[in-house]
Design an enzyme around this catalytic site. Structure first.
Site, mmCIF file in Angstrom:
data_model
loop_
_atom_site.group_PDB
_atom_site.id
_atom_site.type_symbol
_atom_site.label_atom_id
_atom_site.label_comp_id
_atom_site.label_asym_id
_atom_site.label_seq_id
_atom_site.Cartn_x
_atom_site.Cartn_y
_atom_site.Cartn_z
ATOM 1 N N HIS A 1 3.713 3.420 1.425
ATOM 2 C CA HIS A 1 5.160 3.450 1.164
ATOM 3 C C HIS A 1 5.697 2.017 1.086
ATOM 4 O O HIS A 1 4.984 1.062 1.396
ATOM 5 C CB HIS A 1 5.876 4.215 2.280
ATOM 6 C CG HIS A 1 5.628 3.640 3.638
ATOM 7 N ND1 HIS A 1 4.452 3.862 4.327
ATOM 8 C CD2 HIS A 1 6.370 2.812 4.422
ATOM 9 C CE1 HIS A 1 4.490 3.220 5.483
ATOM 10 N NE2 HIS A 1 5.643 2.564 5.566
ATOM 11 N N THR B 1 6.861 -0.968 -3.595
ATOM 12 C CA THR B 1 6.043 -1.731 -4.549
ATOM 13 C C THR B 1 4.710 -2.149 -3.916
ATOM 14 O O THR B 1 4.623 -2.349 -2.709
ATOM 15 C CB THR B 1 6.778 -3.015 -4.997
ATOM 16 O OG1 THR B 1 7.299 -3.680 -3.848
ATOM 17 C CG2 THR B 1 7.924 -2.717 -5.954
ATOM 18 N N ARG B 2 3.680 -2.294 -4.763
ATOM 19 C CA ARG B 2 2.377 -2.815 -4.350
ATOM 20 C C ARG B 2 1.879 -3.764 -5.445
ATOM 21 O O ARG B 2 1.942 -3.431 -6.635
ATOM 22 C CB ARG B 2 1.347 -1.679 -4.212
ATOM 23 C CG ARG B 2 1.536 -0.806 -2.985
ATOM 24 C CD ARG B 2 1.157 -1.553 -1.722
ATOM 25 N NE ARG B 2 1.212 -0.727 -0.532
ATOM 26 C CZ ARG B 2 2.296 -0.534 0.215
ATOM 27 N NH1 ARG B 2 3.444 -1.057 -0.133
ATOM 28 N NH2 ARG B 2 2.236 0.193 1.313
ATOM 29 N N LYS C 1 11.103 -9.319 -1.606
ATOM 30 C CA LYS C 1 10.256 -8.594 -0.650
ATOM 31 C C LYS C 1 8.990 -9.393 -0.353
ATOM 32 O O LYS C 1 8.337 -9.892 -1.269
ATOM 33 C CB LYS C 1 9.855 -7.236 -1.246
ATOM 34 C CG LYS C 1 8.870 -6.474 -0.390
ATOM 35 C CD LYS C 1 8.320 -5.255 -1.112
ATOM 36 C CE LYS C 1 7.197 -4.617 -0.340
ATOM 37 N NZ LYS C 1 6.559 -3.512 -1.054
ATOM 38 N N HIS D 1 -1.892 -9.331 8.190
ATOM 39 C CA HIS D 1 -2.236 -9.284 9.615
ATOM 40 C C HIS D 1 -1.095 -9.848 10.452
ATOM 41 O O HIS D 1 -1.298 -10.654 11.372
ATOM 42 C CB HIS D 1 -3.566 -10.019 9.864
ATOM 43 C CG HIS D 1 -4.644 -9.548 8.936
ATOM 44 N ND1 HIS D 1 -5.047 -8.229 8.895
ATOM 45 C CD2 HIS D 1 -5.351 -10.189 7.969
ATOM 46 C CE1 HIS D 1 -5.978 -8.087 7.953
ATOM 47 N NE2 HIS D 1 -6.172 -9.252 7.383
ATOM 48 N N CYS E 1 4.343 -0.549 8.367
ATOM 49 C CA CYS E 1 3.327 0.086 7.525
ATOM 50 C C CYS E 1 1.985 -0.224 8.196
ATOM 51 O O CYS E 1 1.922 -1.123 9.030
ATOM 52 C CB CYS E 1 3.419 -0.559 6.147
ATOM 53 S SG CYS E 1 2.352 0.146 4.891
ATOM 54 N N LYS F 1 -3.806 -1.112 -5.382
ATOM 55 C CA LYS F 1 -3.991 -1.377 -6.814
ATOM 56 C C LYS F 1 -5.202 -0.638 -7.385
ATOM 57 O O LYS F 1 -5.290 -0.402 -8.581
ATOM 58 C CB LYS F 1 -4.098 -2.889 -7.063
ATOM 59 C CG LYS F 1 -5.262 -3.543 -6.339
ATOM 60 C CD LYS F 1 -5.285 -5.063 -6.485
ATOM 61 C CE LYS F 1 -4.369 -5.786 -5.556
ATOM 62 N NZ LYS F 1 -4.591 -5.581 -4.095
HETATM 63 C C1 LIG Z 1 2.619 -3.493 4.347
HETATM 64 C C2 LIG Z 1 1.515 -3.195 3.373
HETATM 65 C C3 LIG Z 1 1.478 -3.878 2.156
HETATM 66 C C4 LIG Z 1 0.445 -3.658 1.262
HETATM 67 N N1 LIG Z 1 0.453 -4.311 0.077
HETATM 68 C C5 LIG Z 1 -0.492 -4.044 -0.843
HETATM 69 C C6 LIG Z 1 -0.396 -4.613 -2.132
HETATM 70 O O1 LIG Z 1 0.551 -5.335 -2.447
HETATM 71 N N2 LIG Z 1 -1.365 -4.302 -3.027
HETATM 72 C C7 LIG Z 1 -2.411 -3.493 -2.717
HETATM 73 O O2 LIG Z 1 -3.269 -3.283 -3.580
HETATM 74 N N3 LIG Z 1 -2.508 -2.908 -1.509
HETATM 75 C C8 LIG Z 1 -1.571 -3.163 -0.563
HETATM 76 N N4 LIG Z 1 -1.614 -2.558 0.646
HETATM 77 C C9 LIG Z 1 -2.743 -1.685 0.970
HETATM 78 C C10 LIG Z 1 -2.596 -0.320 0.377
HETATM 79 O O3 LIG Z 1 -1.278 0.121 0.436
HETATM 80 C C11 LIG Z 1 -3.549 0.636 1.112
HETATM 81 O O4 LIG Z 1 -4.868 0.101 0.988
HETATM 82 C C12 LIG Z 1 -3.516 2.027 0.517
HETATM 83 O O5 LIG Z 1 -2.196 2.510 0.479
HETATM 84 C C13 LIG Z 1 -4.395 2.941 1.367
HETATM 85 O O6 LIG Z 1 -4.279 4.271 0.885
HETATM 86 P P1 LIG Z 1 -4.942 5.468 1.694
HETATM 87 O O7 LIG Z 1 -4.878 6.647 0.813
HETATM 88 O O8 LIG Z 1 -6.250 5.027 2.255
HETATM 89 O O9 LIG Z 1 -3.977 5.655 2.979
HETATM 90 P P2 LIG Z 1 -2.593 6.464 3.074
HETATM 91 O O10 LIG Z 1 -1.783 6.238 1.859
HETATM 92 O O11 LIG Z 1 -2.013 6.184 4.404
HETATM 93 O O12 LIG Z 1 -3.047 7.966 3.000
HETATM 94 C C14 LIG Z 1 -3.722 8.633 4.036
HETATM 95 C C15 LIG Z 1 -3.123 10.022 4.114
HETATM 96 O O13 LIG Z 1 -3.935 10.854 4.921
HETATM 97 C C16 LIG Z 1 -3.064 11.716 5.633
HETATM 98 N N5 LIG Z 1 -3.755 12.247 6.800
HETATM 99 C C17 LIG Z 1 -4.263 11.540 7.832
HETATM 100 N N6 LIG Z 1 -4.806 12.368 8.748
HETATM 101 C C18 LIG Z 1 -4.650 13.621 8.281
HETATM 102 C C19 LIG Z 1 -4.987 14.909 8.784
HETATM 103 N N7 LIG Z 1 -5.596 15.079 9.975
HETATM 104 N N8 LIG Z 1 -4.678 15.988 8.055
HETATM 105 C C20 LIG Z 1 -4.066 15.846 6.842
HETATM 106 N N9 LIG Z 1 -3.702 14.658 6.325
HETATM 107 C C21 LIG Z 1 -3.993 13.556 7.024
HETATM 108 C C22 LIG Z 1 -1.915 10.787 6.017
HETATM 109 O O14 LIG Z 1 -0.772 11.481 6.402
HETATM 110 C C23 LIG Z 1 -1.737 10.001 4.736
HETATM 111 O O15 LIG Z 1 -0.798 10.587 3.855
HETATM 112 C C24 LIG Z 1 -0.585 -2.743 1.577
HETATM 113 C C25 LIG Z 1 -0.529 -2.022 2.779
HETATM 114 C C26 LIG Z 1 0.515 -2.230 3.656
HETATM 115 C C27 LIG Z 1 0.564 -1.454 4.934
#
Ligand SMILES: Cc1cc2nc3c(=O)[nH]c(=O)nc-3n(C[C@H](O)[C@H](O)[C@H](O)COP(=O)(O)OP(=O)(O)OC[C@H]3O[C@@H](n4cnc5c(N)ncnc54)[C@H](O)[C@@H]3O)c2cc1C
Length: 373
Positions: A40, A43-44, A257, A262, A306, A339
Site C-alpha cells: 500500500h 506508488t512504488r 513522497k 531499513h 508498511c 516492480k
Molecule cells: C514502505 C515500502 C516501500 C516500498 N517501495 C518499493 C518500491 O518503491 N519499489 C518496489 O519495487 N518495491 C517496494 N517495496 C517492496 C514491495 O512493496 C514488496 O516487496 C511487495 O509489496 C511484496 O508483496 P507481497 O505480495 O510479498 O506482500 P503483501 O503485498 O504484503 O501481500 C501478502 C498478503 O498475504 C496476506 N496474508 C498473509 N497471511 C495470510 C493468511 N494466513 N491467510 C490469508 N492471507 C494472508 C496478507 O494479508 C497480504 O495481503 C516497498 C515496501 C515498503 C514496505
C-alpha cells in the site's frame, strides 16, 4: 490451485494461473485493499538500472512488458514513466551498481554530478560530488490499482476469491494439499504461498529467512510544487551519509513522497505492529528532506507504516517448499519486490503448473541458505 495471500505477488499469481485456464482459489486474510502488509502507499518505484544485481534486469524487461499488458487489459493507467536517478558517492554500491547494470545490459543512461542534476531537475539539491545516474525508463506503479486489476482479470477468467478469510493451517496428504481457513477447508493439487510479512508464520522453514521490518513513508508538501511534478522529478535511490533513501514526485496527494530503507531497523511481529507513525519517525525523514530536498520539506501531508520482509542477502526467495513439491513459495522481497510482481506472477504460475519456470530463477533458490534449512 490455491493462492495464499492476495497482495502484490499473490494477485499477480492468481491472474496468471486463471488466464491459463486453471481452476484457482485466492485466499486473503484482510480486505482486498488493505494497509497491514507491504503493497500500500499509492506508488512504488520501477527502474531498470538495477544496482542490486544485474541478474534482475532481464526479469525487469519482462515485468515492464507485463505491466503494459495489464494496463491494456484493465484499460487503466498503472505505470508512470518519470526516469530514475541512482545516486551516491563514487565507489558506492548504488551509483556503481546502477552503472554496471546499465553498461552490461546496454541501457540508455547519463551520468552527472549533483550540480548538473540540480540544473536538470531543480527539486534535487545533492552535494556537488555526488555521482548520479539518470535512466529514462524509470518511473512508478500504482500498487493498490495493480493488485485490484490482477484480481479482477483473474475473476474474469473464473478465479474464485475469498477475502477476510485467514488461512490457519495447511498440509499435504497423498500428494494433495489441504488448507484450513477461518471459514472452511479446501483441497487442491498445488498451493502457492505469497504471504508477504507473514511468510514465516505459514512456512516455518522460512524462520530467519523472511524477516518482517517496520518502515515509515512520508509525504511533505513542497514549497515549490512545480519542482516535484512527475514530468520534472524522476524517482530516486540515494545513498546518503544518513543511509539509503528513495523517493517519488507528488502524485495523487500534494506531497513529495520518500522513505529511508531499513528506516529504524525495527524487526517486528507482523501481527503486533503499531500502525501509527511516531514523532521520531517523522523527524528522521524530515531531517533527510531538509538536507537534500529543501524545496520539498514543507508541512507533513501524510505518514504511513508498511512492512519489508528481508531475506539474509536481500534477494528474493522463489522456490518449491523443501519438503513438499506441491507447495511453492514467493517470499523475502526485502523492500524492492513490487516492480517485479507482474513477472513473479508468471514465474509462480510456471512453478505451480510445471515445477519449473521459463525464467532463469536459479539465483533465487532457497538452497542458497541450505545450512539454515
Ligand atoms: C514502505 C515500502 C516501500 C516500498 N517501495 C518499493 C518500491 O518503491 N519499489 C518496489 O519495487 N518495491 C517496494 N517495496 C517492496 C514491495 O512493496 C514488496 O516487496 C511487495 O509489496 C511484496 O508483496 P507481497 O505480495 O510479498 O506482500 P503483501 O503485498 O504484503 O501481500 C501478502 C498478503 O498475504 C496476506 N496474508 C498473509 N497471511 C495470510 C493468511 N494466513 N491467510 C490469508 N492471507 C494472508 C496478507 O494479508 C497480504 O495481503 C516497498 C515496501 C515498503 C514496505
Amino acid at each position: 490451485m490455491i493462492v495464499l495471500g492476495l497482495g502484490g505477488m499473490g494477485s499477480a499469481t492468481l491472474f496468471h494461473l486463471a488466464r491459463r485456464g486453471l481452476r484457482v482459489l485466492g485466499l486473503e486474510r484482510f480486505d482486498l485493499v488493505h494497509e497491514h502488509g507491504s503493497s500500500h502507499g499509492l506508488t512504488r518505484i520501477i527502474r531498470l538500472a538495477y544496482w542490486e544485481h544485474p541478474t534482475y534486469v532481464s526479469l525487469l524487461r519482462r515485468a515492464y512488458e507485463l505491466w503494459r499488458e495489464l494496463e491494456g487489459l484493465s484499460a487503466e493507467r498503472l505505470l508512470h514513466i518519470t526516469g530514475s536517478i541512482d545516486a551516491g558517492p563514487a565507489g558506492g554500491p548504488v551509483f556503481e551498481g546502477a552503472l554496471r547494470s546499465s553498461e552490461l545490459h546496454g541501457l540508455p543512461h547519463e551520468v552527472m554530478d549533483g550540480a548538473e542534476l540540480h540544473r536538470r531537475f531543480p527539486g534535487y539539491r545533492l552535494p556537488r560530488e555526488t555521482r548520479c545516474l539518470y535512466q529514462p525508463d524509470g518511473g512508478f506503479l500504482l500498487p493498490e490499482r495493480c493488485n485490484v486489476a490482477h484480481v479482477m482479470l483473474a475473476q474474469a477468467h473464473g478465479a474464485e476469491v475469498h477475502c477476510r478469510e485467514p488461512v490457519l493451517d495447511w498440509g499435504v496428504t497423498g500428494g494433495r494439499v489441504w488448507v484450513a481457513t477461518s471459514r472452511g477447508r479446501y483441497e487442491a493439487g498445488r498451493l502457492v504461498v505469497c504471504a508477504g510479512p507473514w511468510a514465516a508464520k505459514l512456512v516455518p522453514e522460512l524462520g530467519g529467512l523472511a524477516v518482517p521490518e517496520r518502515q515509515v513513508l512520508a509525504w511533505l508538501q513542497p514549497s515549490r510544487p512545480e519542482y516535484f511534478r512527475p514530468d520534472v522529478f524522476p524517482v530516486f535511490n540515494l545513498e546518503a551519509e544518513e543511509g539509503r533513501c528513495y523517493g517519488f514526485p507528488s502524485f495523487l496527494v500534494p506531497g513529495f513522497k520518500f522513505g529511508k530503507y531499513h528506516h529504524r531497523g525495527e524487526i517486528v511481529d507482523p501481527d503486533a505492529v503499531n500502525p501509527e507513525p511516531q514523532p521520531e519517525d517523522e523527524e528522521l525523514l524530515r531531517s533527510f528532506a531538509r538536507r537534500y530536498f529543501p524545496d520539498g520539506a514543507g508541512p507533513t501531508m501524510m505518514l504511513k507504516t508498511c512492512l519489508f520482509t528481508n531475506s539474509p542477502d536481500r534477494h528474493f526467495i522463489l522456490d518449491r517448499h523443501p519438503d513438499h513439491p506441491e507447495v511453492t513459495i514467493a517470499a523475502g522481497f526485502s523492500g524492492h519486490g513490487y516492480k517485479f510482481c507482474s513477472v513473479i506472477g508468471e514465474i509462480m504460475a510456471d512453478l505451480a503448473q510445471q515445477g519449473q519456470s521459463r525464467h532463469d530463477i536459479g539465483f533465487f533458490r532457497l538452497e542458497r541458505f541450505a545450512p539454515s534449512l
